[in-house]
Design a protein around this motif. Structure first.
Motif: not given
Length: 316
Positions: A28, A32-33, A76
């Protein structure tokens, strides 16, 4: 199962959970930003209440018996990176020395972890912390940046030095003290951090992400059944908790690899209702994904109909 778990060593389940945690975090990473490049972790604990007469090995804490699950949550990647189970009588700050700290990473704590000795140990490692003030600290101002921004909520940003009898010995370096006003909740928060470079607004935003670990605890208790146990021994309780963490990681891996448009809960719901279906996993998820999309569309349509019916009544 209860009898078998009396004899099983929970360390096997703990090590397997940690292995799956590392796999899930690796898969993962970078999905994501995030507004900051450093790794960000939120640390907190949740108490699972137990009946003292049944779970005889537990100890009373504030009139209740139970266990605590202390978790370091990777903000995150939305994956727990470290977990340890203790008795409910253990104070949260006593577990801080067991956290595997990483250089240049941020660790977010609630006010229960305002322990200057432990915070100084984090600074020595080369990591950063953001912690909420527990009680009024005795200090002197080293540098006042005279920075306040009513639009963002930052009221002050100062560099201080602790002058308390114990605190000045436990944390001798300067600390950054930020006062932040939350308009939504109409509350004032005071944060301490050892990072000098990050803006005051980003420090407040980092603390806001601490809520992700609370959501993780809520998700675990609602969907993975860790409030009711099949066995009454200490081994049985620990095994079931570690099995729940393992399940969460497995579902997260499946979501990442096979079901990008489905949430973790939706993947878990599909798997729990399809245990006896013999079908390739990817095929099962793709077929169920179409059904979930149709179901969501029906809910949106129904909600719109409800809103259209309600508006005239509210106006009247």
């Amino acid at each position: 199962m209860s009898k078998a778990n009396e004899q099983r060593d929970p360390r096997i389940f703990e090590e397997y959970a940690l292995k799956l945690i590392s796999i899930a975090r690796e898969k993962r990473t970078g999905l994501k930003d995030f507004f900051i490049s450093n790794n960000v972790y939120a640390f907190d604990s949740t108490t699972i209440s137990l009946c003292l007469s049944v779970f005889w090995w537990t100890k009373l804490h504030h009139g209740k018996s139970g266990v605590k699950v202390h978790t370091l949550f990777d903000v995150k990647n939305s994956i727990p990176s470290f977990a340890i189970i203790t008795g409910a009588e253990i104070h949260d700050s006593q577990v801080m020395d067991q956290i595997p700290y990483e250089v240049d990473s941020f660790y977010i704590f609630d006010r229960a972890y305002m322990d200057t000795k432990q915070l100084y140990a984090i600074d020595k490692v080369g990591a950063f912390f953001v912690v909420r003030e527990k009680q009024r600290m005795v200090y002197e101002v080293v540098e006042d940046k005279r920075y306040n921004n009513p639009k963002t909520g930052v009221m002050s940003d100062t560099l201080i030095k602790l002058t308390g009898q114990k605190t000045k010995k436990q944390y001798s370096k300067p600390l950054r003290r930020i006062v932040f006003y939350d308009k939504e909740k109409n509350r004032t928060f005071v944060f301490y951090t050892n990072n000098i470079e990050v803006s005051a607004e980003d420090v407040a935003l980092l603390y806001k992400y601490r809520w992700s670990v609370e959501l993780f605890f809520k998700w675990m208790k609602q969907h993975l059944r860790i409030k009711e146990f099949y066995g009454t021994t200490e081994n049985a309780v620990k095994i079931q908790v570690y099995a729940a963490i393992t399940t969460y990681c497995l579902v997260s891996i499946i979501e990442t690899e096979m079901a990008e448009e489905m949430t973790t809960y939706e993947v878990l719901r599909v798997l729990s209702t399809s245990l006896l279906i013999k079908m390739p996993l990817r095929q099962l998820l793709s077929s169920c994904q179409e059904e979930l999309l149709l179901e969501n569309k029906r809910e949106i349509i129904n909600n719109n109909k409800y809103i259209q019916l309600e508006i005239p009544f509210d106006e009247w």
